[in-house]
Design a protein around this motif. Sequence first.
Motif, PDB file in Angstrom:
ATOM      1  N   SER A   1      15.007   1.773   0.715  1.00 16.35           N
ATOM      2  CA  SER A   1      14.506   2.245   2.011  1.00 16.35           C
ATOM      3  C   SER A   1      13.304   1.486   2.536  1.00 16.35           C
ATOM      4  CB  SER A   1      14.145   3.738   1.907  1.00 16.35           C
ATOM      5  OG  SER A   1      15.231   4.490   1.445  1.00 16.35           O
ATOM      6  N   TYR A   2      12.426   1.045   1.647  1.00 18.64           N
ATOM      7  CA  TYR A   2      11.157   0.474   2.089  1.00 18.64           C
ATOM      8  C   TYR A   2      11.323  -0.746   2.992  1.00 18.64           C
ATOM      9  CZ  TYR A   2       6.268  -1.018   1.911  1.00 18.64           C
ATOM     10  OH  TYR A   2       5.002  -1.392   2.246  1.00 18.64           O
TER      11      TYR A   2
ATOM     12  N   LEU B   1       3.247  -0.807   0.046  1.00 14.68           N
ATOM     13  CA  LEU B   1       3.336  -1.529  -1.226  1.00 14.68           C
ATOM     14  C   LEU B   1       2.755  -2.926  -1.063  1.00 14.68           C
ATOM     15  CD1 LEU B   1       6.956  -0.496  -2.275  1.00 14.68           C
ATOM     16  CD2 LEU B   1       4.797   0.527  -2.997  1.00 14.68           C
ATOM     17  N   PRO B   2       2.046  -3.451  -2.048  1.00 15.23           N
ATOM     18  CA  PRO B   2       1.631  -2.794  -3.280  1.00 15.23           C
ATOM     19  C   PRO B   2       0.651  -1.649  -2.979  1.00 15.23           C
ATOM     20  CG  PRO B   2       1.358  -5.184  -3.438  1.00 15.23           C
ATOM     21  CD  PRO B   2       1.584  -4.863  -2.002  1.00 15.23           C
TER      22      PRO B   2
ATOM     23  N   LEU C   1      -2.660  -1.788   9.897  1.00 16.43           N
ATOM     24  CA  LEU C   1      -1.844  -2.997   9.827  1.00 16.43           C
ATOM     25  C   LEU C   1      -1.271  -3.170   8.426  1.00 16.43           C
ATOM     26  CD1 LEU C   1      -4.366  -5.428  11.577  1.00 16.43           C
ATOM     27  CD2 LEU C   1      -2.367  -4.343  12.656  1.00 16.43           C
ATOM     28  N   PHE C   2      -0.058  -3.734   8.365  1.00 14.23           N
ATOM     29  CA  PHE C   2       0.472  -4.147   7.073  1.00 14.23           C
ATOM     30  C   PHE C   2      -0.357  -5.326   6.558  1.00 14.23           C
ATOM     31  CE2 PHE C   2       4.376  -2.119   8.761  1.00 14.23           C
ATOM     32  CZ  PHE C   2       4.615  -1.248   7.710  1.00 14.23           C
ATOM     33  N   PRO C   3      -0.400  -5.549   5.229  1.00 11.40           N
ATOM     34  CA  PRO C   3      -1.215  -6.634   4.678  1.00 11.40           C
ATOM     35  C   PRO C   3      -0.953  -7.999   5.316  1.00 11.40           C
ATOM     36  CG  PRO C   3      -0.500  -5.203   2.924  1.00 11.40           C
ATOM     37  CD  PRO C   3       0.194  -4.716   4.165  1.00 11.40           C
ATOM     38  N   CYS C   4       0.312  -8.325   5.581  1.00 12.61           N
ATOM     39  CA  CYS C   4       0.597  -9.638   6.174  1.00 12.61           C
ATOM     40  C   CYS C   4       0.043  -9.727   7.600  1.00 12.61           C
ATOM     41  CB  CYS C   4       2.101  -9.917   6.165  1.00 12.61           C
ATOM     42  SG  CYS C   4       3.085  -8.682   7.019  1.00 12.61           S
TER      43      CYS C   4
END
Length: 389
Positions: free
Chosen positions: A179-180, A249-250, A264-267
């Motif tokens: 799912s992620y 994740l992580p 925000l997502f890490p990227c």
Amino acid sequence: HRLFLTEKGYGVEMARNASDALELLRRQAFDLLLLDEQMPGMRGVTMVREARELVPTLPIVMVTKSEDDGTLREALGADVTEYLVKPVNPRQVLSVVTRILEGPKIRQQALSRSFVSRFRDMEASDARALDWRGWIERYAEMVQWDVDLAAAGEAGLHGSLRGLYPDARRAFAQYIARSYPRWVNQDIEGERPPLSIDVVSEFLMPILEHEKRALFIVVDCLRLDQWRVIEPLLAPLFEVETTHYFSVLPTATPYSRNALFSGLFPCELAARYPDWWGEKEDETLNAHERELLELQLRELRGNTVVRYHKISSASDSDTLERNLANAIAPEGVTACVFNFVDLLTHGRSESAILYEVARDEIALRQLTLQWFNRSALLSLLQEAARKRV
């Protein structure tokens, strides 16, 4: 009263006045003391204080003909366990005696029966059919049973519950693996669960729409079972509503906590703020949480005052305690990060002494509760409640 309690299986000793009753307490052990507020030679409240000196843990039930608030407050101040107003019938007294002496055992038996019935259903259910809401419900239920069975001392049933965890973890890992990627890429029909990036927008923003200020607290590495044991301490201070989100994740601090403060997502964070991201030590990867929260709030609602506290040591806690009156900003958001639980959790693998006192989840919960009771975090929450924040 004596005949009725005896008929129900209780052993009853009687004394005609307070002095005789205190002499009985000196000579033998009792499970419960029943007394009148008005007695020959000594008032009931006075006797309660003397009885407490002889047997500090003895449950005491006081009966009085007075409904006066002053008498009630005086009795409660003397640490009376239960307070009954005349007229009192024998069944009322039996009810109080049973609740005090057998209540814990009755509740434990009811808990055991309820768990055994529910355990069969959980054991037979197919976790592969669960969606994200179903996983939240499943985990929340398992955690509540975990806390309740441990508190009741039901070691055997608690062990049976713990036996469900390995299969549940494997099934959940498989669910996340499927799912992620769709959650991250927004390639999914309907809803996805709230993620770290949604916490500010979904949970903090609605408060700021109605209030001029809010207190935003992050307790790093706090687990749901630890939250469950400290939540009752907050019930007198706040109306508590609990909801859940899924971490990005992580789940390591530089990724998940930065995602929470930045939205925000890490990227995305690395691309937008390259100077704040790179091959650095973990601690410096979280050096810009205040700025990230300010930038996120600016995008969501315009310029917002942000006051930020990071509590990672005893010195930090002392500083916060000394400045408690001014710790919460008069407007905007006061954000606080508490790192003790994270340090405790990871420290178990590095310290033999710490591992000895926190070798399992039950001990870890108790240590967390003990810390919280004496922490700057609780002082801060009490100050927030006083100021109606």
